[in-house]
Design an enzyme around this catalytic site. Structure first.
Site, mmCIF file in Angstrom:
data_model
loop_
_atom_site.group_PDB
_atom_site.id
_atom_site.type_symbol
_atom_site.label_atom_id
_atom_site.label_comp_id
_atom_site.label_asym_id
_atom_site.label_seq_id
_atom_site.Cartn_x
_atom_site.Cartn_y
_atom_site.Cartn_z
ATOM 1 N N ARG A 1 2.182 -6.777 7.329
ATOM 2 C CA ARG A 1 3.496 -6.423 6.773
ATOM 3 C C ARG A 1 3.635 -6.892 5.342
ATOM 4 O O ARG A 1 4.231 -6.201 4.503
ATOM 5 C CB ARG A 1 4.604 -7.004 7.667
ATOM 6 C CG ARG A 1 4.743 -6.235 8.972
ATOM 7 C CD ARG A 1 5.616 -6.902 10.003
ATOM 8 N NE ARG A 1 5.734 -6.045 11.178
ATOM 9 C CZ ARG A 1 6.312 -6.398 12.330
ATOM 10 N NH1 ARG A 1 6.810 -7.618 12.457
ATOM 11 N NH2 ARG A 1 6.371 -5.547 13.336
ATOM 12 N N TYR B 1 4.744 2.560 9.347
ATOM 13 C CA TYR B 1 3.645 1.819 9.987
ATOM 14 C C TYR B 1 3.779 0.312 9.798
ATOM 15 O O TYR B 1 4.524 -0.166 8.970
ATOM 16 C CB TYR B 1 2.274 2.339 9.578
ATOM 17 C CG TYR B 1 1.825 2.313 8.139
ATOM 18 C CD1 TYR B 1 2.498 1.637 7.140
ATOM 19 C CD2 TYR B 1 0.654 3.000 7.795
ATOM 20 C CE1 TYR B 1 2.047 1.627 5.838
ATOM 21 C CE2 TYR B 1 0.187 2.995 6.484
ATOM 22 C CZ TYR B 1 0.889 2.305 5.517
ATOM 23 O OH TYR B 1 0.420 2.302 4.232
ATOM 24 N N GLU B 2 3.061 -0.403 10.664
ATOM 25 C CA GLU B 2 3.174 -1.866 10.801
ATOM 26 C C GLU B 2 4.607 -2.285 11.139
ATOM 27 O O GLU B 2 5.063 -3.354 10.769
ATOM 28 C CB GLU B 2 2.701 -2.593 9.530
ATOM 29 C CG GLU B 2 1.365 -2.155 8.989
ATOM 30 C CD GLU B 2 0.260 -2.063 10.026
ATOM 31 O OE1 GLU B 2 0.391 -2.698 11.093
ATOM 32 O OE2 GLU B 2 -0.724 -1.359 9.802
ATOM 33 N N GLY B 3 5.287 -1.415 11.859
ATOM 34 C CA GLY B 3 6.659 -1.685 12.267
ATOM 35 C C GLY B 3 7.654 -0.988 11.370
ATOM 36 O O GLY B 3 7.710 -1.241 10.173
#
Length: 490
Positions: free
Chosen positions: A209, A352-354
């Site tokens: 992140r 992406y990545e949350g």
């Protein structure tokens, strides 16, 4: 999987420049540089090509192996990454996106070969045909939640994994996104069983992140550069469009978001550096009591700030890329101009990545339990600004009071659904106050670089916080029914 020819050129250039293993100790062949410097490098590479930055920055997966793997695994894999071999983190599956507790790729221990075997499918894997993979898999038969998941190391040299499909995407075309099939693939356990999701993936995701935050800042910068250059050249109605209020308003906001977002990125990276440094010291000796307290403090700060840095910068990258196209007008919609690529590339950053919504979930407990309010008050108390910035600091002082009242209003709701519904507004307000304080600090130290941005950003924050606080103050629990697209299913 075969990279595009220019990707091979970029890989060769970064290897020759020694830009691999950036964060790893020198004893493994790394550069031993802090995360703050890695973020700066990542940002610059992203400004050139966000797709290639994905491939290059995945080297940071090695931090998780360094932290939780054995010394034998460190000596085996870290020098390879320092020499320029690529990595991937294989987490997502067709039925397990953000809900990683549902991961079902199966890991079984092979007694005869004294190794683990992986079987199943992974989806949306960035750089999926990489040399070294960190894989989340279910090692405990009969389990259905995160407690049955472990982390494994898969080495491409061992074989057993095929790229079944490469996704055709809107943007970041330089970064291959793969669907993988594991067929009895040989793997090594990283760390201990059952801790794959609850401990190791959390560390892995925080690093990723921060990487997306840096990637976002790079695109924010390039979008601003493109918009500014075009506005200086383009004439309409007998004048350069940069002189039109509608255009310089956009540009000033783009620059303010960029400068404030970058400040938040570097602040977060510094928190990570401090606690990781203390963890490294702890490997060699027992920490003193004050060092232990410092470790806990900065780990908590890193955990609280990382979802703010990722979420806000990914949103700002989208907004700056959108505005860059608006400044270009019709030309911005034409493929020959870079602004359209920046717009397409940026869209994935808040996914992406949350997703940003998941960043809200990650951050909200630090907001509602008062941690972030205390941080904001401490930052405000310690902030000394120049005379030319005093009115902006006074504005922030007033905004903190409004924010504190809004926070109390949300906590007063006993309905969890209402609190969840209003969480995004609290998240935005929190981040905007933090970034206001950081950009004011930067502007005091370097007014020639940041004073204009600081004054613009604080006024943007005022506009937004006033609106969100008013929304929260007037909100009633029964208002939720107006927002549901349909009644919840039984």
């Amino acid at each position: 999987m075969i990279y595009a020819s220019k990707t091979y050129e970029n890989l060769d250039a970064t290897r020759k420049a020694g830009l691999w293993g950036v964060s790893m100790p020198r004893r493994y062949g790394g550069l031993n540089l802090p995360n703050a410097v890695f973020s700066m490098l990542s940002e610059m590479i992203s400004a050139a090509d966000a797709g290639f930055q994905n491939i290059w920055s995945l080297q940071s997966c090695i931090d998780t192996l360094y932290e939780f793997g054995s010394e034998e695994q460190r000596q085996k894999y870290i020098p390879r990454v320092c020499a320029g071999e690529g990595m991937s983190m294989d987490l997502t599956e067709p039925d397990a996106g953000s809900d990683l507790q549902r991961v079902m790729l199966k890991a079984t221990f092979d007694e005869k070969e004294n190794c683990w075997r992986l079987n199943g499918v992974k989806r949306f894997i960035t750089n999926g045909d990489s040399d070294i993979h960190l894989v989340l898999a279910r090692s405990e038969e009969g389990t259905k939640d995160g407690r049955g998941l472990s982390m494994f190391i898969y080495d491409k040299r061992q074989g057993g994994v095929n790229v079944r499909h490469i996704e055709h995407k809107l943007g970041i075309h330089g970064s291959p996104t793969c669907e993988l099939t594991y067929k009895n693939a040989k793997a090594e356990l990283c760390g201990s069983t059952r801790l794959g999701l609850i401990k190791y993936v959390m560390a892995l995701m925080n690093g990723a992140r921060l990487g997306i935050a840096a990637q976002s800042v790079g695109v924010e910068q390039e979008a601003y550069n493109e918009g500014l250059a075009y506005a200086k050249e383009r004439q309409q109605f007998g004048d350069k469009i940069i002189n039109f209020p509608a255009v310089y308003d956009m540009l000033s906001r783009m620059k303010a978001k960029l400068d404030a977002g970058r400040s938040l990125l570097y602040e977060t990276a510094c928190y990570v550096d401090i606690y990781k440094c203390l963890e490294d010291i702890e490997r060699d000796r027992k920490l003193e009591p004050e060092e232990k307290q410092e470790l806990k403090k900065y780990q908590r700060l890193a955990d609280a700030f990382t979802p703010l840095a990722k979420g806000m910068n990914s949103e700002y990258a989208n907004q700056n890329a959108y505005d860059a196209i608006s400044i270009h007008g019709g030309s911005g919609f034409i493929m020959e101009y870079k602004s359209q690529r920046l717009f397409r590339d940026a869209r994935i950053f808040s996914i992406y990545e949350g997703t940003t919504q998941m960043q809200v979930v990650a951050a909200i407990r630090y907001i509602t339990n008062g941690t972030m309010l205390n941080n904001i008050k401490e930052m405000h108390e310690n902030l000394q600004v120049s005379e030319s910035l005093q009115s902006s600091k006074n504005m922030v002082t007033a905004l903190i009071t409004i924010y504190e009242e809004a926070l109390a209003n949300v906590k007063a709701f006993e309905n969890q659904e209402v609190q969840d519904f209003l969480a995004r507004r609290l998240y935005d307000m929190t981040a905007e106050l933090v970034m206001s304080l950081l950009i004011l600090r930067d502007a005091t130290k370097a007014p020639e670089l940041f004073e204009k941005s600081a004054n613009v950003y604080v006024r943007m924050a005022q506009e937004d916080i006033f609106g969100k606080a008013g929304y929260i103050k007037m909100f009633k629990a029964e208002d939720l029914k107006n927002f549901r697209a349909a009644e919840p299913e039984a």
